[in-house]
Scaffold this active site. Structure first.
Site, PDB file in Angstrom:
ATOM      1  CG  ASP A 104      -0.321  -0.227   2.530  1.00  0.00           C
ATOM      2  OD1 ASP A 104       0.796   0.263   2.735  1.00  0.00           O
ATOM      3  OD2 ASP A 104      -0.937  -0.892   3.396  1.00  0.00           O
ATOM      4  CG  HIS A 119       5.162  -9.360  -0.699  1.00  0.00           C
ATOM      5  ND1 HIS A 119       4.379  -9.824   0.334  1.00  0.00           N
ATOM      6  CD2 HIS A 119       6.195 -10.232  -0.813  1.00  0.00           C
ATOM      7  CE1 HIS A 119       4.922 -10.934   0.828  1.00  0.00           C
ATOM      8  NE2 HIS A 119       6.021 -11.194   0.161  1.00  0.00           N
ATOM      9  CB  CYS A 148       4.584  -2.867 -22.604  1.00  0.00           C
ATOM     10  SG  CYS A 148       6.319  -2.490 -22.743  1.00  0.00           S
ATOM     11  CB  CYS A 150       7.796  -5.143 -25.576  1.00  0.00           C
ATOM     12  SG  CYS A 150       6.885  -5.986 -24.258  1.00  0.00           S
ATOM     13  CG  ASN A 213      -0.982 -10.592  15.043  1.00  0.00           C
ATOM     14  OD1 ASN A 213      -2.202 -10.651  15.138  1.00  0.00           O
ATOM     15  ND2 ASN A 213      -0.335 -10.888  13.928  1.00  0.00           N
ATOM     16  N   PRO A 214      -3.007  -8.910  17.387  1.00  0.00           N
ATOM     17  CG  PRO A 214      -4.859  -7.848  16.434  1.00  0.00           C
ATOM     18  CD  PRO A 214      -3.442  -8.245  16.149  1.00  0.00           C
ATOM     19  CD  GLU A 215      -6.944 -13.160  16.757  1.00  0.00           C
ATOM     20  OE1 GLU A 215      -6.850 -14.224  17.422  1.00  0.00           O
ATOM     21  OE2 GLU A 215      -7.891 -12.359  16.846  1.00  0.00           O
TER      22      GLU A 215
HETATM   23  C1  BJW Z   1      -3.165  -6.898  13.260  1.00  0.00           C
HETATM   24  C2  BJW Z   1      -4.127  -5.909  13.358  1.00  0.00           C
HETATM   25  C3  BJW Z   1      -3.748  -4.726  14.022  1.00  0.00           C
HETATM   26  C4  BJW Z   1      -5.010  -7.551  12.300  1.00  0.00           C
HETATM   27  N1  BJW Z   1      -2.501  -4.594  14.522  1.00  0.00           N
HETATM   28  N2  BJW Z   1      -1.940  -6.758  13.779  1.00  0.00           N
HETATM   29  C5  BJW Z   1       4.798 -24.208   1.349  1.00  0.00           C
HETATM   30  C6  BJW Z   1       5.693 -23.886   2.352  1.00  0.00           C
HETATM   31  C7  BJW Z   1       6.466 -22.735   2.280  1.00  0.00           C
HETATM   32  C8  BJW Z   1       6.335 -21.859   1.195  1.00  0.00           C
HETATM   33  C9  BJW Z   1       5.444 -22.194   0.200  1.00  0.00           C
HETATM   34  C10 BJW Z   1       4.699 -23.341   0.268  1.00  0.00           C
HETATM   35  N3  BJW Z   1       3.894 -23.384  -0.831  1.00  0.00           N
HETATM   36  C11 BJW Z   1       4.123 -22.266  -1.581  1.00  0.00           C
HETATM   37  C12 BJW Z   1       5.078 -21.544  -0.974  1.00  0.00           C
HETATM   38  C13 BJW Z   1       5.621 -20.254  -1.412  1.00  0.00           C
HETATM   39  C14 BJW Z   1       4.678 -19.091  -1.173  1.00  0.00           C
HETATM   40  C15 BJW Z   1       4.153 -19.161   0.249  1.00  0.00           C
HETATM   41  O1  BJW Z   1       4.782 -18.727   1.195  1.00  0.00           O
HETATM   42  N4  BJW Z   1       2.965 -19.715   0.429  1.00  0.00           N
HETATM   43  C16 BJW Z   1       2.400 -19.920   1.773  1.00  0.00           C
HETATM   44  C17 BJW Z   1       1.101 -19.128   1.893  1.00  0.00           C
HETATM   45  C18 BJW Z   1       2.258 -21.382   2.007  1.00  0.00           C
HETATM   46  N5  BJW Z   1       5.456 -17.894  -1.377  1.00  0.00           N
HETATM   47  C19 BJW Z   1       5.621 -17.383  -2.595  1.00  0.00           C
HETATM   48  O2  BJW Z   1       5.103 -17.861  -3.580  1.00  0.00           O
HETATM   49  C20 BJW Z   1       6.552 -16.204  -2.707  1.00  0.00           C
HETATM   50  N6  BJW Z   1       7.503 -16.419  -3.719  1.00  0.00           N
HETATM   51  C21 BJW Z   1       8.364 -17.443  -3.682  1.00  0.00           C
HETATM   52  O3  BJW Z   1       8.423 -18.231  -2.766  1.00  0.00           O
HETATM   53  O4  BJW Z   1       9.157 -17.498  -4.791  1.00  0.00           O
HETATM   54  C22 BJW Z   1      10.045 -18.599  -4.967  1.00  0.00           C
HETATM   55  C23 BJW Z   1      10.785 -18.331  -6.254  1.00  0.00           C
HETATM   56  C24 BJW Z   1      12.144 -18.154  -6.229  1.00  0.00           C
HETATM   57  C25 BJW Z   1      12.836 -17.911  -7.430  1.00  0.00           C
HETATM   58  C26 BJW Z   1      12.130 -17.838  -8.628  1.00  0.00           C
HETATM   59  C27 BJW Z   1      10.757 -17.993  -8.648  1.00  0.00           C
HETATM   60  C28 BJW Z   1      10.077 -18.236  -7.452  1.00  0.00           C
HETATM   61  C29 BJW Z   1       5.783 -14.948  -3.107  1.00  0.00           C
HETATM   62  C30 BJW Z   1       4.807 -14.527  -2.071  1.00  0.00           C
HETATM   63  C31 BJW Z   1       4.000 -13.332  -2.586  1.00  0.00           C
HETATM   64  C32 BJW Z   1       2.878 -12.982  -1.633  1.00  0.00           C
HETATM   65  N7  BJW Z   1       2.000 -12.071  -2.290  1.00  0.00           N
HETATM   66  C33 BJW Z   1       0.879 -11.518  -1.544  1.00  0.00           C
HETATM   67  C34 BJW Z   1       0.003 -10.699  -2.503  1.00  0.00           C
HETATM   68  C35 BJW Z   1       0.689  -9.389  -2.880  1.00  0.00           C
HETATM   69  C36 BJW Z   1      -0.092  -8.634  -3.911  1.00  0.00           C
HETATM   70  C37 BJW Z   1      -1.422  -8.170  -3.413  1.00  0.00           C
HETATM   71  O5  BJW Z   1      -1.500  -7.418  -2.422  1.00  0.00           O
HETATM   72  O6  BJW Z   1      -2.408  -8.538  -4.023  1.00  0.00           O
HETATM   73  O7  BJW Z   1       1.384 -10.702  -0.478  1.00  0.00           O
HETATM   74  S1  BJW Z   1      -0.104 -12.737  -0.699  1.00  0.00           S
HETATM   75  C38 BJW Z   1      -0.415 -11.750   0.726  1.00  0.00           C
HETATM   76  O8  BJW Z   1       0.192 -12.392   1.870  1.00  0.00           O
HETATM   77  C39 BJW Z   1       0.356 -10.433   0.507  1.00  0.00           C
HETATM   78  C40 BJW Z   1       0.961 -10.202   1.860  1.00  0.00           C
HETATM   79  O9  BJW Z   1       2.079  -9.349   1.769  1.00  0.00           O
HETATM   80  C41 BJW Z   1       1.314 -11.602   2.315  1.00  0.00           C
HETATM   81  C42 BJW Z   1       1.476 -11.747   3.801  1.00  0.00           C
HETATM   82  O10 BJW Z   1       0.285 -11.477   4.456  1.00  0.00           O
HETATM   83  P1  BJW Z   1       0.303 -10.641   5.828  1.00  0.00           P
HETATM   84  O11 BJW Z   1       0.844  -9.306   5.584  1.00  0.00           O
HETATM   85  O12 BJW Z   1       0.956 -11.450   6.872  1.00  0.00           O
HETATM   86  O13 BJW Z   1      -1.258 -10.459   6.084  1.00  0.00           O
HETATM   87  P2  BJW Z   1      -2.297 -11.474   6.753  1.00  0.00           P
HETATM   88  O14 BJW Z   1      -3.644 -11.049   6.343  1.00  0.00           O
HETATM   89  O15 BJW Z   1      -1.932 -12.885   6.488  1.00  0.00           O
HETATM   90  O16 BJW Z   1      -2.108 -11.250   8.322  1.00  0.00           O
HETATM   91  C43 BJW Z   1      -2.486 -10.041   8.949  1.00  0.00           C
HETATM   92  C44 BJW Z   1      -2.152 -10.150  10.416  1.00  0.00           C
HETATM   93  O17 BJW Z   1      -2.422  -8.907  11.029  1.00  0.00           O
HETATM   94  C45 BJW Z   1      -2.989 -11.198  11.159  1.00  0.00           C
HETATM   95  O18 BJW Z   1      -2.124 -12.030  11.926  1.00  0.00           O
HETATM   96  C46 BJW Z   1      -3.888 -10.372  12.079  1.00  0.00           C
HETATM   97  O19 BJW Z   1      -4.170 -11.009  13.315  1.00  0.00           O
HETATM   98  C47 BJW Z   1      -3.035  -9.134  12.271  1.00  0.00           C
HETATM   99  N8  BJW Z   1      -3.758  -7.893  12.601  1.00  0.00           N
HETATM  100  N9  BJW Z   1      -5.286  -6.296  12.773  1.00  0.00           N
HETATM  101  C48 BJW Z   1      -1.667  -5.592  14.387  1.00  0.00           C
HETATM  102  N10 BJW Z   1      -4.650  -3.665  14.187  1.00  0.00           N
HETATM  103 ZN    ZN Z   2       7.228  -4.644 -22.409  1.00  0.00          ZN
END
Ligand code: BJW
Ligand code: ZN
Length: 247
Positions: A104, A119, A148, A150, A213-215
């Protein structure tokens, strides 16, 4: 209210190396939906239909509609006291690094300077083929898919599942984690890799881990202190406490 431990307050000397990792939870109090948990984006939308390169190849129109909707949300809301408290911490501690999974841009908007965005940024677009960044003027024609020079489609400037993270930011983030003396994990479910590996790496290298974190999350059993609650309340209170201690 949080009773900040004397151990942590003693660690927070001006020369301490601090690393903060944030996730969607820090922007929840701004009004942006998180991904997981109640009301999370992945409750209503399937990530494999919206946040993978395969989804974009299949239906770029649908993916763009979703990202344009989310861009509007980002524009309509603003950074909250949690983001602003991190700006104050950066001003106070010269060795302060902020690593965010958030797309964001609110940390930058609040005034944080040393940020690694793992990200990407939802307000940017780049070519899905050659990586060329979209010019601001091109972005205005948002009712059509944009191509683009391209010939390939522009896509949102974020990292989808299965995609590599920006290598420079990722390397810098791991280097910072290895050097950290105090590491804060704030508002992240700590399930998405490689970002989720940063706090354990910091701990292995001797950092003191604090989670806000709340959780509970899969990281919680590993941390030295778990502060249960909202980042927008706890972080300003921490800044206030640090100011009291050093006055
Ligand atoms: C509060 C609150 C308050 C509420 N105060 N707290 C199995 C095992 C391990 C890894 C993998 C697997 N299978 C697949 C994978 C890989 C995968 C992955 O990790 N998957 C898991 C889910 C299993 N990862 C990937 O694919 C990554 N890439 C990769 O591994 O590449 C390898 C590679 C290498 C070389 C060449 C090619 C490839 C990429 C990950 C990309 C993630 N993208 C997203 C979307 C971004 C775009 C968009 O916004 O649309 O990123 S997914 C989404 O999750 C987003 C976030 O950044 C990310 C993390 O989420 P986050 O920020 O933790 O949010 P929430 O909602 O999960 O949690 C919020 C928390 O806040 C909660 O705990 C609440 O309690 C708390 N909260 N209010 C404080 N007021
Ligand atoms: Zn291009």
């Amino acid at each position: 209210m949080i009773n900040f431990s004397s151990k942590l307050l003693a660690l927070l000397q001006p020369e301490v190396k601090i690393v903060v990792l944030t996730g969607a939870g820090i922007s929840a109090e701004s009004g942006l939906a998180t991904f997981r948990g109640p009301g999370g984006l992945w409750k209503n939308y399937r990530p494999e239909n919206l946040a993978t390169p395969e989804a974009f190849a299949r239906d770029p129109q649908l993916v763009w509609e979703w990202y344009n909707f989310r861009r509007d949300q980002v524009r309509q809301h603003a950074p909250n006291p949690g983001h602003h408290a991190l700006v104050q911490l950066e001003a106070r501690f010269p060795d302060f690094v902020l690593i965010t999974q958030n797309v964001d841009g609110y940390h930058r908007r609040a005034g944080s300077k040393k940020i690694y965005e793992l990200h990407g940024n939802i307000m940017q677009s780049r070519c899905s083929q050659c990586g060329r960044e979209c010019e601001a003027g091109e972005e205005l024609q948002r009712e059509h898919l944009l191509y683009c020079a391209c010939g390939a489609l522009y896509r949102p400037g974020v990292v989808w599942f299965g995609e590599a993270l920006p290598p420079g930011a990722l390397q810098s983030a791991f280097a910072a984690a290895e050097n950290a003396q105090v590491f804060f994990s704030i508002g992240t479910s700590a399930v998405v890799y490689p970002a989720a590996a940063l706090p354990p790496v910091a701990a292995e290298h001797g950092a003191y881990l604090v989670e806000i974190n709340p959780e509970k999350t899969p990281l919680t059993p590993l941390v030295d202190e778990f502060w249960q609650g909202q980042a927008g309340e706890i972080l300003p209170a921490l800044v206030h406490r640090i100011q009291q201690v050093s006055a």
